[in-house]
Design an enzyme around this catalytic site. Sequence first.
Site, PDB file in Angstrom:
ATOM      1  N   ARG A  38       0.818  -1.212   0.000  1.00  0.00           N
ATOM      2  CA  ARG A  38       0.000   0.000   0.000  1.00  0.00           C
ATOM      3  C   ARG A  38       0.856   1.269   0.000  1.00  0.00           C
ATOM      4  NH1 ARG A  38      -5.278  -1.396   3.768  1.00  0.00           N
ATOM      5  NH2 ARG A  38      -6.538  -2.124   2.026  1.00  0.00           N
ATOM      6  N   LYS A 204     -17.103 -16.360   3.649  1.00  0.00           N
ATOM      7  CA  LYS A 204     -18.552 -16.359   3.848  1.00  0.00           C
ATOM      8  C   LYS A 204     -19.323 -15.869   2.633  1.00  0.00           C
ATOM      9  CE  LYS A 204     -18.260 -14.973   8.700  1.00  0.00           C
ATOM     10  NZ  LYS A 204     -18.547 -13.798   9.535  1.00  0.00           N
ATOM     11  N   GLY A 353      -8.711  -8.549   0.557  1.00  0.00           N
ATOM     12  CA  GLY A 353      -7.511  -8.540   1.380  1.00  0.00           C
ATOM     13  C   GLY A 353      -6.719  -9.831   1.300  1.00  0.00           C
ATOM     14  N   GLY A 376     -12.690  -4.270   1.462  1.00  0.00           N
ATOM     15  CA  GLY A 376     -14.075  -3.831   1.570  1.00  0.00           C
ATOM     16  C   GLY A 376     -14.452  -2.829   0.492  1.00  0.00           C
TER      17      GLY A 376
END
Length: 401
Positions: A38, A204, A353, A376
């Site tokens: 990053r 999930k 991620g 996200g």
Amino acid sequence: MAKKTLRDLNDLSGKRVLIRVDFNVPLNDDGSISNDRRIRAALPTIRHVLDAGAVAICMSHLGRPKGDPKQDAIYRMDRVGQRLSELLGKPVKKLDQVVGPEVTAAVQTASPGSVILLENLRFHPGEQKGDEAFAAELAKIGDVYVNDAFGTCHRTDASMYAVPKLMTGKPRVVGFLVAKELEILERLLTAPARPFVGVLGGAKVSDKIGFIKRLLERVDRVLIGGAMTYTFMQALGQSIGNSRVEADKLDVARELLSLGQGKITLPVDHLIADRLDASAATKIVEGPIPDGWIAVDIGPKTIAQYADIIGQAKMVVWNGPMGKFEDEPFSRGTRAIAEAMAGSSAITVVGGGETAEAVEAFGLDNKMTHVSTGGGAFLEYVEGTPFKALSVLDDADERKP
Ligand code: ADP
Ligand code: MG
């Protein structure tokens, strides 16, 4: 509407450019940086500002400080500043304050072409509250605002939203990283090359319902892997042994399966283990998972089938590991997807991620068209959630081609 970018500003000389970067890097237990991607991703923007003869004032959050100075020492920006300095090949003046007299003085005395790094924004309680008084303190130190923090664009923290909102009348633009992320995501959503294949895995289904729905409208095929497989299998009435499942999300899984009819492909075989541990006994099964066993990766037939489909695609977007890849014996499926994408001539985009971490761990990040710095943010953008943080920035000049 497209946003004005740093490239659209031609008179930066002598300006103080407040850059919201995303230096929220993963840390090891001792506080050292485990992955500086990053920081590297923000370099083009920072270099551009410096080359233009402006002062770069960088600000970011790092980790989740609790408000206890002793515990939070690990989240100080010192090591990030050191790394940034090494990468830029020039000194970085790292401050111990987020706002206040030290900041004001440093900004006033900074010479053109120098770099200032503020202390962790989340050390100030106003940051996550979106507090306007705090934002005003930050807003007054910059002549120009640049948002180059794609990984935080889905948030409305003070530095992301209130600060640019308060800088009315001053240029407020996106940096090169955000511009690139938006460009590739827009391409995915509006003008995909076909066949367009989505690869979906990870923990999930419930994290990704909106993402999956929007993707299903656009892709030609979706290849499923990872733990979410077992929620889909249970929803279809198939045995899943002790595999990870969201037993309360079977209705959602059924809805997605019916929306994705003819597009969704589930694994035909699995690597199963007798425990969730790298040293577990394992075997390959086709079809249902036997009692007492846990599915930890996609199997070899599935790998071959998915690699083949990826090989024929013109565009591939991937989110979510195919198995519990952190344990080497369970990483084969995830590695195979990464290799198939890396070896294809398709436009390849990776987001998420853990997915990005896996691709980097395999050393294949440079073989992808784009690896998003957003987890996200990547999911929410594809879902279609408008980013308030972008809404307050200047729109691109319409006269431009
Ligand atoms: P991303 O961060 O890329 O969006 P997720 O957070 O959704 O991905 O999921 C990543 C996690 O899912 C990884 O930590 C991985 O270990 C876990 N996972 C994937 N497949 C399985 C599986 N079959 N059983 C248990 N965990 C799994
Ligand atoms: Mg994750």
